[in-house]
Design a protein around this motif. Structure first.
Motif, mmCIF file in Angstrom:
data_model
loop_
_atom_site.group_PDB
_atom_site.id
_atom_site.type_symbol
_atom_site.label_atom_id
_atom_site.label_comp_id
_atom_site.label_asym_id
_atom_site.label_seq_id
_atom_site.Cartn_x
_atom_site.Cartn_y
_atom_site.Cartn_z
ATOM 1 N N GLY A 141 8.341 5.859 -23.470
ATOM 2 C CA GLY A 141 9.025 6.911 -22.730
ATOM 3 C C GLY A 141 8.716 6.951 -21.243
ATOM 4 O O GLY A 141 8.723 8.027 -20.627
ATOM 5 N N CYS A 142 8.462 5.789 -20.641
ATOM 6 C CA CYS A 142 8.188 5.740 -19.200
ATOM 7 C C CYS A 142 9.478 5.867 -18.401
ATOM 8 O O CYS A 142 10.543 5.434 -18.837
ATOM 9 C CB CYS A 142 7.475 4.435 -18.836
ATOM 10 N N GLU A 143 9.349 6.444 -17.219
ATOM 11 C CA GLU A 143 10.489 6.577 -16.310
ATOM 12 C C GLU A 143 10.465 5.540 -15.195
ATOM 13 O O GLU A 143 11.486 5.307 -14.541
ATOM 14 C CB GLU A 143 10.489 7.971 -15.683
ATOM 15 N N ALA A 144 9.300 4.960 -14.954
ATOM 16 C CA ALA A 144 9.150 4.030 -13.832
ATOM 17 C C ALA A 144 8.116 2.971 -14.184
ATOM 18 O O ALA A 144 7.332 3.122 -15.127
ATOM 19 C CB ALA A 144 8.741 4.787 -12.566
ATOM 20 N N VAL A 145 8.120 1.902 -13.389
ATOM 21 C CA VAL A 145 7.198 0.781 -13.578
ATOM 22 C C VAL A 145 6.554 0.445 -12.246
ATOM 23 O O VAL A 145 7.247 0.241 -11.244
ATOM 24 C CB VAL A 145 7.935 -0.466 -14.122
ATOM 25 N N HIS A 146 5.216 0.378 -12.221
ATOM 26 C CA HIS A 146 4.504 -0.100 -11.032
ATOM 27 C C HIS A 146 4.017 -1.513 -11.326
ATOM 28 O O HIS A 146 3.272 -1.727 -12.272
ATOM 29 C CB HIS A 146 3.323 0.800 -10.684
ATOM 30 N N PRO A 147 4.418 -2.507 -10.507
ATOM 31 C CA PRO A 147 4.083 -3.903 -10.821
ATOM 32 C C PRO A 147 2.741 -4.373 -10.292
ATOM 33 O O PRO A 147 2.324 -5.498 -10.607
ATOM 34 C CB PRO A 147 5.217 -4.669 -10.136
ATOM 35 N N GLY A 148 2.056 -3.567 -9.447
ATOM 36 C CA GLY A 148 0.834 -4.045 -8.822
ATOM 37 C C GLY A 148 1.128 -5.171 -7.858
ATOM 38 O O GLY A 148 2.104 -5.137 -7.115
ATOM 39 N N TYR A 149 0.274 -6.204 -7.852
ATOM 40 C CA TYR A 149 0.547 -7.415 -7.065
ATOM 41 C C TYR A 149 0.422 -8.622 -7.996
ATOM 42 O O TYR A 149 -0.156 -8.548 -9.079
ATOM 43 C CB TYR A 149 -0.402 -7.539 -5.868
ATOM 44 N N GLY A 150 0.989 -9.764 -7.583
ATOM 45 C CA GLY A 150 0.976 -10.938 -8.451
ATOM 46 C C GLY A 150 1.910 -10.758 -9.631
ATOM 47 O O GLY A 150 2.771 -9.870 -9.646
ATOM 48 N N PHE A 151 1.777 -11.599 -10.651
ATOM 49 C CA PHE A 151 2.613 -11.559 -11.840
ATOM 50 C C PHE A 151 4.087 -11.372 -11.452
ATOM 51 O O PHE A 151 4.657 -12.203 -10.762
ATOM 52 C CB PHE A 151 2.125 -10.498 -12.819
ATOM 53 N N ASN A 175 5.867 -10.035 2.370
ATOM 54 C CA ASN A 175 5.373 -9.782 1.015
ATOM 55 C C ASN A 175 5.950 -8.450 0.558
ATOM 56 O O ASN A 175 5.541 -7.390 1.032
ATOM 57 C CB ASN A 175 3.850 -9.749 0.980
ATOM 58 N N ALA A 176 6.911 -8.531 -0.378
ATOM 59 C CA ALA A 176 7.663 -7.350 -0.801
ATOM 60 C C ALA A 176 6.941 -6.626 -1.940
ATOM 61 O O ALA A 176 7.476 -6.431 -3.027
ATOM 62 C CB ALA A 176 9.075 -7.764 -1.228
ATOM 63 N N ARG A 177 5.705 -6.240 -1.661
ATOM 64 C CA ARG A 177 4.857 -5.625 -2.682
ATOM 65 C C ARG A 177 3.622 -5.060 -2.008
ATOM 66 O O ARG A 177 3.425 -5.197 -0.802
ATOM 67 C CB ARG A 177 4.422 -6.678 -3.698
ATOM 68 N N LEU A 178 2.763 -4.468 -2.810
ATOM 69 C CA LEU A 178 1.437 -4.060 -2.363
ATOM 70 C C LEU A 178 0.570 -5.306 -2.219
ATOM 71 O O LEU A 178 0.668 -6.233 -3.015
ATOM 72 C CB LEU A 178 0.831 -3.120 -3.410
ATOM 73 N N GLN A 179 -0.295 -5.325 -1.204
ATOM 74 C CA GLN A 179 -1.181 -6.459 -0.987
ATOM 75 C C GLN A 179 -2.559 -6.196 -1.602
ATOM 76 O O GLN A 179 -3.006 -5.055 -1.694
ATOM 77 C CB GLN A 179 -1.371 -6.700 0.511
ATOM 78 N N VAL A 180 -3.244 -7.280 -1.955
ATOM 79 C CA VAL A 180 -4.626 -7.152 -2.424
ATOM 80 C C VAL A 180 -5.458 -6.362 -1.417
ATOM 81 O O VAL A 180 -6.259 -5.504 -1.776
ATOM 82 C CB VAL A 180 -5.246 -8.551 -2.640
ATOM 83 N N LEU A 205 -14.206 -7.566 1.604
ATOM 84 C CA LEU A 205 -14.835 -8.799 1.133
ATOM 85 C C LEU A 205 -14.402 -9.026 -0.305
ATOM 86 O O LEU A 205 -14.597 -8.167 -1.161
ATOM 87 C CB LEU A 205 -16.361 -8.682 1.196
ATOM 88 N N ARG A 206 -13.827 -10.188 -0.584
ATOM 89 C CA ARG A 206 -13.360 -10.487 -1.938
ATOM 90 C C ARG A 206 -14.470 -11.206 -2.725
ATOM 91 O O ARG A 206 -14.852 -12.328 -2.379
ATOM 92 C CB ARG A 206 -12.103 -11.355 -1.913
ATOM 93 N N ILE A 207 -14.951 -10.546 -3.762
ATOM 94 C CA ILE A 207 -15.934 -11.144 -4.657
ATOM 95 C C ILE A 207 -15.166 -11.821 -5.783
ATOM 96 O O ILE A 207 -14.602 -11.154 -6.655
ATOM 97 C CB ILE A 207 -16.904 -10.085 -5.219
ATOM 98 N N ASN A 208 -15.117 -13.144 -5.751
ATOM 99 C CA ASN A 208 -14.374 -13.925 -6.733
ATOM 100 C C ASN A 208 -15.333 -14.685 -7.647
ATOM 101 O O ASN A 208 -16.414 -15.104 -7.205
ATOM 102 C CB ASN A 208 -13.461 -14.945 -6.044
ATOM 103 N N ALA A 209 -14.925 -14.878 -8.896
ATOM 104 C CA ALA A 209 -15.677 -15.730 -9.820
ATOM 105 C C ALA A 209 -15.300 -17.178 -9.519
ATOM 106 O O ALA A 209 -14.474 -17.792 -10.202
ATOM 107 C CB ALA A 209 -15.371 -15.364 -11.266
#
Length: 453
Positions: free
Chosen positions: A74-84, A289-294, A336-340
């Motif tokens: 029953g959602c009305e909207a979708v937030h895609p985040g970033y990526g995918f 970039n047509a979205r939210l950025q990291v 600062l991006r902490i990446n594995a």
């Protein structure tokens, strides 16, 4: 305002969006693969739906599964985040066809700006400076002819996407054919389209981007710049705002260009215009970039805006408080991006189990993450573990606070980028603010964490 929103993502950005929705009084529905059954974003959400097995193509990239999850809950909207699927026009259209509001720009705008050749034409029409280059080339012979006309070195770039995929720097003619084949294959694997175009390499260059918010009432708000020149393989490691490369006149020229472009293309919601800044201070459009950025938190800490909250409000039809320039802007922020990843092995992904995680605390430190003791970093998704975002009254103070935050961070179980980030903060180039996109490549031999890479 919406009552219930599907968060079509995972990891730290899903956590970030769910928290913003709850602060707006909106229910959040999470989606997850079998690998993310116990993930933090699933536990934080009001409801959750398993959408498939671990591989992203069968879960987080499955449009039918995501639409079904939104409809059944029953959602009305979708937030895609970033990526995918965040910049996938087909997903946007699927949302629209199923009466779901996509929290982002319209499909038609995304399609136009996703076509790199068309995007460049639109920017030219809006009076935005461009990097010298071509439209899509027919093959390596055309690319070679264009490169010889532009002058080496050149950059081969994927027409259908970004994020460093399908991108190769070519220094001399003899290397072009091999680079073209590799870039085209990588682009086809990442985006389903191996088309490439050619751009002149601007060197040394800074990578500086302008954040915009655009509502349905004619307001365009520019939110300052982010400096993103510390990169490995065209992927950002450190971002900061304001950029030490810009003065007030340059900043206003770039923000004015982003505002003109937003109005010209009819942009809506949050977006980022990326530019290269040359040694002479001139700037040239790279992509939208047509979205939210990291790296959106850098802007949030300097402007006081909550960009995710504003995204949701805009999608719900609410107006921005005003257009023009966001302000006042206070202090200096660094992310600062902490990446594995293992910097000594060329930043190779390093999946594994987080045995201990204790984030730094204290004034001016924000940590956006999804990990806890025992979290497994799987090989299926992005290697980002956490973002440390620091703010202080000046750049010098922000650097010292960032160094303190890295020292306090306790993270055991997998190799990470922590040590190389600390070495970058200590380097003369970063401290002076006089660095470019080639910084890591040039400084690698002097950074112990990169030894052997």
């Amino acid at each position: 305002m919406f009552n219930r929103v599907l968060v079509a993502n995972r990891g730290e950005i899903a956590v970030r969006v769910i928290r913003a929705l709850h602060e707006l009084g909106v229910e959040a529905v999470a989606v997850h693969s079998t690998a993310d059954e116990q993930a933090l974003h699933v536990r934080l959400a009001d409801n959750s739906v398993r959408i498939g097995p671990a591989p992203a193509a069968e879960s987080y990239l499955s449009v039918p599964a995501l639409i079904a999850a939104a409809e059944t809950t029953g959602c009305e909207a979708v937030h895609p985040g970033y990526g995918f699927l965040s910049e996938n026009a087909g997903f946007v259209r699927a949302c629209e066809e199923n009466d779901l509001v996509f929290i982002g720009p319209p499909a038609e705008v995304m399609e136009r700006m996703g076509d790199k050749a068309r995007a460049k034409a639109e920017m030219h029409a809006a009076g935005v400076p461009l990097v010298p280059g071509t439209n899509v080339v027919a093959g390596p012979e055309d690319a070679l002819a264009a490169a010889e006309e532009l002058g080496f070195p050149v950059l081969l770039k994927a027409a259908a996407g970004g994020g460093g995929k399908g991108m190769r720097v070519v220094i001399e003619p003899s290397a072009l054919h091999g680079a073209y084949e590799r870039a085209a294959a990588e682009a086809h694997a990442a985006f389903g389209d191996g088309s490439l175009y050619v751009e002149k390499v601007i060197a040394p260059a800074r990578h500086v981007e302008i954040q915009v918010l655009c509502d349905h009432h004619g307001n365009v708000l520019t939110c300052g710049e982010r400096e993103c020149s510390v990169q490995r393989r065209h992927q950002k490691l450190i971002e900061e705002s304001p950029s030490p490369a810009l003065d007030d006149e340059q900043r206003e020229a770039m923000e004015a260009a982003a505002e003109r472009a937003s109005r010209h293309i009819g942009y809506r919601n949050a977006g980022t215009f990326e530019f290269l800044v040359g040694p002479d201070g001139s700037f040239s459009f790279i992509e939208l970039n047509a979205r939210l950025q990291v790296e959106h938190p850098v802007t949030e800490l300097v402007t006081g805006l909550d960009l995710v909250r504003e995204q949701v409000r805009i999608a719900a039809g609410e107006p921005l408080g005003h257009g023009g320039r966001a302000g006042p802007r206070n202090g200096h922020a660094i992310e600062l991006r902490i990446n594995a990843e293992d910097p000594a092995r060329g930043f190779a992904p390093a999946p594994g189990r987080i045995e201990r995680f204790r984030p730094p605390l204290g004034p001016g430190i924000r940590v956006d993450t999804f990990v806890e003791d025992g979290t497994t970093i799987t090989p299926y998704y992005d290697s980002l573990i956490a973002k440390l975002i620091i703010v202080d009254a000046s750049r010098r103070l922000a650097i010292e606070r960032a160094r303190r935050a890295l020292r306090e961070l306790e993270l055991e179980g997998v190799p990470t980028t922590r040590e190389v980030l600390a070495e970058i903060l200590d380097s003369d180039e970063f401290r002076s603010g006089e660095y470019s996109t080639s910084f890591l490549e040039e400084a690698g031999a002097r950074l112990p964490a990169l030894a052997g890479s």
